[in-house]
Design an enzyme around this catalytic site. Structure first.
Site, PDB file in Angstrom:
ATOM      1  N   LYS A  30       1.442   4.312  -2.939  1.00  0.00           N
ATOM      2  CA  LYS A  30       1.418   5.748  -2.669  1.00  0.00           C
ATOM      3  C   LYS A  30       2.712   6.409  -3.120  1.00  0.00           C
ATOM      4  O   LYS A  30       2.700   7.514  -3.695  1.00  0.00           O
ATOM      5  CB  LYS A  30       1.173   5.994  -1.178  1.00  0.00           C
ATOM      6  CG  LYS A  30      -0.197   5.550  -0.699  1.00  0.00           C
ATOM      7  CD  LYS A  30      -0.344   5.692   0.806  1.00  0.00           C
ATOM      8  CE  LYS A  30      -1.700   5.186   1.286  1.00  0.00           C
ATOM      9  NZ  LYS A  30      -1.843   5.271   2.760  1.00  0.00           N
TER      10      LYS A  30
ATOM     11  N   ASP B 200       0.832  -1.202   0.000  1.00  0.00           N
ATOM     12  CA  ASP B 200       0.000   0.000   0.000  1.00  0.00           C
ATOM     13  C   ASP B 200       0.869   1.256   0.000  1.00  0.00           C
ATOM     14  O   ASP B 200       0.606   2.211  -0.728  1.00  0.00           O
ATOM     15  CB  ASP B 200      -0.923  -0.014   1.221  1.00  0.00           C
ATOM     16  CG  ASP B 200      -1.875   1.158   1.235  1.00  0.00           C
ATOM     17  OD1 ASP B 200      -2.713   1.258   0.316  1.00  0.00           O
ATOM     18  OD2 ASP B 200      -1.779   2.012   2.149  1.00  0.00           O
TER      19      ASP B 200
END
Length: 372
Positions: free
Chosen positions: A234, A230
């Protein structure tokens, strides 16, 4: 015509909160912005519920659908008595009536094609879903999305990095004003922030992981957070925002889950996560002795390797002082070199993530209206 029609994709935690914020605030948006915002369709795995009525889907119907989704009921069952259509058909029906914005709060890259198709039809797209923007550069759908992500394009993605924090918009403002990025560093996971705060305060790693899960900070399988994927997505989005031509597999990612625990059941992983305690206690103590603390950090330079992983950072620094699920992004640029520009605050939670989406929607809606 000042009407903006929204198509809500996903009615889970973030999507449901987005719907609630639209219902609660649209009268004020009409007064403050002259925008008549309605929700014309909702899209789930079973299809799309759409209306061409001027007021959009009724508030009580929307609240009921959100409640049913959170109870685990599929859209097809929750919308019993209403005819569902295919998702592209719903957008096509609405685009003929005026500006449409697709609000993609789903998870995973399955919605990427729908987002690209909406953009091609003239609609706008707002994302909290990171996966479509993490597709390989060679993927034509990913390329279409990024082609629309510039200041004149119809795609906005503030909520993909830092929830509602003004990370992407601040970075874009710097770049659009002629500043040159040097390096972006930050803690971009509220989950990992909470875990490493507890670890720094003396908790065992397993205790910190279980506490984060109990508080609802982790995914149902905490390994989805601990893998670093994750955060890597980003970091990739930040990198592409500063016009670096990179793919996800080019980012060095420190996975906190050892190989022998990656394929076990969730229950077994949680039962065995204490096997990692000694190693993490040693690393935390080594950092503490050096006047530092451990944080899971993304490093995105304007040139050179991009990496996400655990770093020792001085406890006296802004990054080192970060507590709990807060996020921080430190933007070092040509103009903000000696004293970097810093954005800090809650980086997780339905309310702030939905607020990031609605903020993008209002800006995009104003742009679409200005273009007729």
């Amino acid at each position: 015509m000042s009407r903006i029609t929204l198509v809500q994709v996903g009615m889970g935690t973030v999507g449901g909160e987005t719907i609630a914020q639209v219902i609660a605030n649209r009268n004020r948006w009409w007064v403050d912005f002259g925008l008549d915002v309605r929700i014309g369709a909702v899209i789930g795995r079973g299809g799309a519920l759409v209306t061409t009525e001027p007021d959009g889907l009724a508030d009580e119907l929307l609240r009921g659908l959100v409640h049913s989704r959170r109870a685990g009921t599929a859209l097809r069952e929750a919308a019993a008595g209403h005819e569902l259509v295919e998702a592209p058909e719903a957008i096509a029906l609405l685009i003929n009536q005026g500006p449409v914005i697709v609000m993609d709060a789903a998870a995973g890259e399955e919605t990427a094609a729908l987002d690209a198709r909406a953009l091609a039809s003239g609609a706008g797209v707002v994302l909290s879903n990171k996966a479509p923007l993490a597709l390989p550069r060679e993927n034509p759908i990913g390329a279409e999305l990024w082609a629309s992500a510039g200041p004149r394009g119809h795609l906005r993605y503030e909520a993909t990095c830092g929830a509602g924090l003004p990370v992407i918009s601040t970075l874009r403002t710097l770049i659009d004003g002629g500043d040159a990025p040097v390096e972006n560093t930050g803690a971009l996971s509220g989950t990992l922030g909470a875990i490493f705060t507890d670890l720094g305060n003396g908790a065992n790693f397993s205790e910190a992981v279980l506490a984060a899960k109990e508080k609802g900070f982790t995914e149902p399988d905490p390994r989805d957070d601990l893998s670093g994927l994750d955060v890597a997505r980003k970091a990739l989005i930040l990198a592409r925002t500063i016009e670096r031509r990179v793919n996800l597999d080019e980012i060095a990612v420190e996975n906190l889950v050892p190989e022998e625990l990656r394929e076990t059941s969730v229950a077994e992983f949680l039962a065995r996560v204490s096997e990692l305690d000694d190693e993490w206690s040693r690393r935390a103590e080594t950092a503490r002795a050096a006047g530092a603390t451990l944080k899971y950090v993304a490093t995105v330079p304007a040139d050179g390797p991009i990496a996400v992983g655990v770093r020792e950072v001085p406890t006296s620094s802004l990054l080192g002082a970060l507590q709990g699920p807060e996020n921080i992004v430190v933007m070092r640029t040509t103009r903000y070199h000696e004293n970097p520009l810093t954005v800090v605050g809650p980086g997780a939670g339905a309310a702030v993530t939905a607020a990031g989406m609605t903020g993008d929607m209002l800006a995009l809606g104003t742009l679409l209206m200005s273009r007729g």
